[in-house]
Write a protein that holds these residues in place. Structure first.
Motif, PDB file in Angstrom:
ATOM      1  N   VAL B  84       0.806  -1.169   0.032  1.00  0.00           N
ATOM      2  CA  VAL B  84       0.055  -0.157  -0.099  1.00  0.00           C
ATOM      3  C   VAL B  84       0.921   1.336  -0.179  1.00  0.00           C
ATOM      4  O   VAL B  84       0.604   2.159  -0.910  1.00  0.00           O
ATOM      5  CB  VAL B  84      -0.911  -0.182   1.255  1.00  0.00           C
ATOM      6  N   PHE B  85       1.828   1.461   0.914  1.00  0.00           N
ATOM      7  CA  PHE B  85       2.493   2.555   0.889  1.00  0.00           C
ATOM      8  C   PHE B  85       3.754   2.852   0.013  1.00  0.00           C
ATOM      9  O   PHE B  85       3.722   3.884  -0.656  1.00  0.00           O
ATOM     10  CB  PHE B  85       3.156   2.613   2.741  1.00  0.00           C
ATOM     11  N   PRO B  86       4.058   1.866  -0.480  1.00  0.00           N
ATOM     12  CA  PRO B  86       5.217   1.986  -1.627  1.00  0.00           C
ATOM     13  C   PRO B  86       4.231   2.334  -2.999  1.00  0.00           C
ATOM     14  O   PRO B  86       4.669   3.318  -3.632  1.00  0.00           O
ATOM     15  CB  PRO B  86       5.558   0.494  -1.848  1.00  0.00           C
ATOM     16  N   ASP B  87       3.083   2.097  -2.974  1.00  0.00           N
ATOM     17  CA  ASP B  87       2.425   2.341  -4.085  1.00  0.00           C
ATOM     18  C   ASP B  87       2.139   3.860  -4.101  1.00  0.00           C
ATOM     19  O   ASP B  87       1.874   4.503  -4.903  1.00  0.00           O
ATOM     20  CB  ASP B  87       0.880   1.661  -3.836  1.00  0.00           C
ATOM     21  N   VAL B  88       1.655   4.477  -2.727  1.00  0.00           N
ATOM     22  CA  VAL B  88       1.534   5.883  -2.496  1.00  0.00           C
ATOM     23  C   VAL B  88       2.827   6.542  -2.838  1.00  0.00           C
ATOM     24  O   VAL B  88       2.751   7.585  -3.451  1.00  0.00           O
ATOM     25  CB  VAL B  88       1.175   6.101  -0.905  1.00  0.00           C
ATOM     26  N   LEU B  89       3.862   6.137  -2.439  1.00  0.00           N
ATOM     27  CA  LEU B  89       5.220   6.585  -2.838  1.00  0.00           C
ATOM     28  C   LEU B  89       5.425   6.778  -4.180  1.00  0.00           C
ATOM     29  O   LEU B  89       5.739   7.745  -4.650  1.00  0.00           O
ATOM     30  CB  LEU B  89       6.380   5.846  -2.107  1.00  0.00           C
ATOM     31  N   ARG B  90       5.014   5.700  -5.150  1.00  0.00           N
ATOM     32  CA  ARG B  90       5.217   5.415  -6.540  1.00  0.00           C
ATOM     33  C   ARG B  90       4.221   6.765  -6.872  1.00  0.00           C
ATOM     34  O   ARG B  90       5.104   7.486  -7.798  1.00  0.00           O
ATOM     35  CB  ARG B  90       4.755   4.289  -6.824  1.00  0.00           C
ATOM     36  N   GLY B  91       3.209   7.005  -6.601  1.00  0.00           N
ATOM     37  CA  GLY B  91       2.131   7.907  -7.162  1.00  0.00           C
ATOM     38  C   GLY B  91       3.095   9.190  -6.962  1.00  0.00           C
ATOM     39  O   GLY B  91       2.992  10.256  -7.769  1.00  0.00           O
ATOM     40  N   ALA B  92       3.289   9.536  -5.840  1.00  0.00           N
ATOM     41  CA  ALA B  92       3.878  10.794  -5.347  1.00  0.00           C
ATOM     42  C   ALA B  92       5.094  11.060  -5.922  1.00  0.00           C
ATOM     43  O   ALA B  92       5.463  11.931  -6.592  1.00  0.00           O
ATOM     44  CB  ALA B  92       4.225  10.650  -3.679  1.00  0.00           C
ATOM     45  N   SER B  93       5.968   9.875  -6.044  1.00  0.00           N
ATOM     46  CA  SER B  93       7.214  10.448  -6.524  1.00  0.00           C
ATOM     47  C   SER B  93       7.297  10.601  -8.109  1.00  0.00           C
ATOM     48  O   SER B  93       8.171  11.386  -8.746  1.00  0.00           O
ATOM     49  CB  SER B  93       8.444   9.400  -6.237  1.00  0.00           C
ATOM     50  N   VAL B  94       6.499  10.049  -8.900  1.00  0.00           N
ATOM     51  CA  VAL B  94       6.273  10.506 -10.277  1.00  0.00           C
ATOM     52  C   VAL B  94       6.151  11.785 -10.310  1.00  0.00           C
ATOM     53  O   VAL B  94       6.557  12.365 -11.212  1.00  0.00           O
ATOM     54  CB  VAL B  94       5.221   9.522 -10.808  1.00  0.00           C
TER      55      VAL B  94
END
Lengths: 336, 336
Positions: B84-94
């Motif tokens: 879940v949180f890596p997914d959030v990070l992915r979205g944010a870091s893009v």
DNA sequence: AACAGCATTGGCAGCGCTGCCAACTTATAA
DNA sequence: TTATAAGTTGGCAGCGCTGCCAATGCTGTT
């Protein structure tokens, strides 16, 4: 309740304000807050009282500039979509955070050029250290790193020339051991199922190792398939279906990773293909979920968390350049 | 080949060196490199030539100090073990990386006190913005944030009072909708299977919502079980076994998340329990692997990537405090 | 010929802190 | 008593850059 609006009216409390309120010099405040040098208990109390009265938060940007060293550590990984790299980050951030370091991350999407850009922008923050995945980097990346003087740890690969610290294991050997294992169990019609992701050098090395392992036994792959990225259970399912449609008499499939292998297992479940009698399945990474399948997945468990942890440890300890082979563990499981 | 050894003999190239070599003033170099103000093409070429001749990498620490604004964005998440949180990070870091921002991350392990420490240390870097998970934070965390003036986005929850931006969905409603769904399918003997992790307020809210949904139908849970953290397929498997041993006549189980539910599904496969006829299984998150099961898992798909992306977008746009309900999607699947 | 307007440029203070050094106080030794 | 050491403390330069302002050289105008 909007606390922050566009303007930032906050005038910023500085160390000078604290010093004034506490009735001491700035350097004394600095010493107290960093627990460096010496100061009396009374002074410390005065300072800490002033700090909390003012809600002072030290400005590390200024601190880093003045001391020419930051407590930033940069981690640059290919992806966050695969749990492998979050696991590495976890291992590293536990070590880092407990020593008061801050992690700065970047995601390359498996592109060396992107990595180069990220290295450039992260080096601009003068990090204390840099953690990279793998040993493949552009010449300019290497040059920037060398010029900056930061310490580096490259992780999850051992097949090649490192820059400084190297923490990982041989991907080639992992692929080769998989081939040996499957051949040792009597498999002769083996296929490889990977994904189309040219930048994934570690997958490529496993694949090469696998082919080398087959060659040792005088075998060559009965079939091979690369499905479009990203890897996923669904992709594994479809990929296996494709392979079997084309080459029905396969007796083993090596999947690029567990996500794919799990999908393959589901395909077998759904199609009534007996695993491992009719078909052996082998993955890579040793994901938890694969071990919870009705038949635990045959795979290689990789020390991802540990790699992050060890890399961070070496960097924090300012150890001389070290190569750490963390090894891996072949988990026989029940699908091969 | 050890490039970097203990000492850092690199004398650091500064903007002054570039200016000298290019035969221009420091501020001109600064202007060229930041593409601000005006300068002639000729000057730009001279500067860029000097930059690459010297291998100059601007020092953003100094830049940030001088301009009193950094391009750092801090993300503080409870965990990296759950995708879940890596997914959030992915979205944010893009979103962040494409605008030239740098992500600084911290992991709280679901502890508010830890979050508070991380907020304190991250604010010391004067980040441009802060992304936090959930709406629960200590008073001191709130105070520090207010005092610092940084913009904040809180994500993945909507049930409560936000500080600034809030991007997410109602966890309570998700739990309630799950109950309604299961009850609507005729289930009457429902159980909840969670994990013991007091800091996971989002799981708690789903659980509460679930109970509220049952209450609407005049039901109360037939059983409940909390297994030790962390959540995993294995934990779900064991937890379901425990529940069924204690309460054999359950007809549905709501799992705290898909990882657990998948484990529960495996238990049913192994034990020959017919899903969903004999027992309905319902998860949360909508993980890809759950949809690749022989029977796609009934679950709620959550917009994790999108939440990170939207939060980053609002922060970068310096939008006025906004609440975005990203919603969620109930995926009926085949296990309920 | 004098002047306003613009593009281009350099100088330099100052961002907030740390590192170094000198100054002072107090304790201990001779 | 005086010398020496150890413990405290404050002052201030300077980390490398940016923002502001003034200076310069042109152009086109009156």
């Amino acid at each position: 309740m909007v606390i922050n609006d566009r303007e930032r009216p906050v005038p910023a409390v500085t160390i000078a304000d604290v010093a004034r309120l506490a009735g001491v010099g700035e350097s004394t405040v600095s010493r107290v807050l960093r627990r460096s040098g010496s100061y009396s208990e009374e002074t410390r109390d005065k300072v800490l009282r002033a700090v909390s009265a003012l809600g002072y938060v030290p400005n590390r940007i200024a601190g880093a500039l003045a001391s020419t060293e930051s407590d930033l550590v940069a981690l640059i990984v290919p992806s966050l979509a695969n749990i492998v790299f979050p696991d590495v980050l976890r291992g590293a951030s536990v070590a880092l955070e407990s020593s008061g370091f801050q992690s700065v991350i970047g995601v390359t999407d498996y592109e060396e050029a992107r990595e180069e850009d990220l290295i450039a922008s992260v080096l601009a923050w003068r990090p204390r250290a840099l953690i990279l995945a793998g040993l493949e980097h552009t010449d300019r990346s290497r040059a920037m790193i060398a010029a900056s003087g930061v310490r580096v740890a490259e992780i999850l690969d051992l097949d090649g020339q490192g820059i400084d610290h190297v923490v990982g294991f041989s991907q080639h050997a992992a692929g080769r051991d998989t081939a040996r294992h499957l051949v040792g169990r009597g498999r002769r019609r083996l296929a490889y199922l990977g994904i189309r992701l040219p930048g994934d050098s570690r997958a490529r090395k496993r694949h090469e190792g696998f082919l080398a392992g087959l060659a040792e036994a005088g075998l060559s792959p009965a079939d091979q398939e690369l499905v479009p990225a990203p890897s996923s259970a669904e992709a594994g399912r479809i990929g296996l279906a494709t392979l079997l449609a084309r080459t029905p008499d396969l007796d083993a499939v090596y999947f690029v990773n567990d996500d794919m292998a799990i999908g393959g297992y589901f395909h077998c479940l759904a199609e009534g293909i007996t695993v491992p009698d009719r078909l052996a399945l082998f993955g890579f990474n040793g994901l938890e979920v694969g071990q919870a399948l009705p038949q635990p997945l045959s795979t290689i468990r990789t020390p991802r968390y540990r790699a992050g942890e060890v890399a961070a440890g070496l960097l924090l300890a300012q150890a001389p350049a070290t190569v750490v082979d963390t090894g891996y563990e072949l988990v026989p499981g029940a699908t091969s």
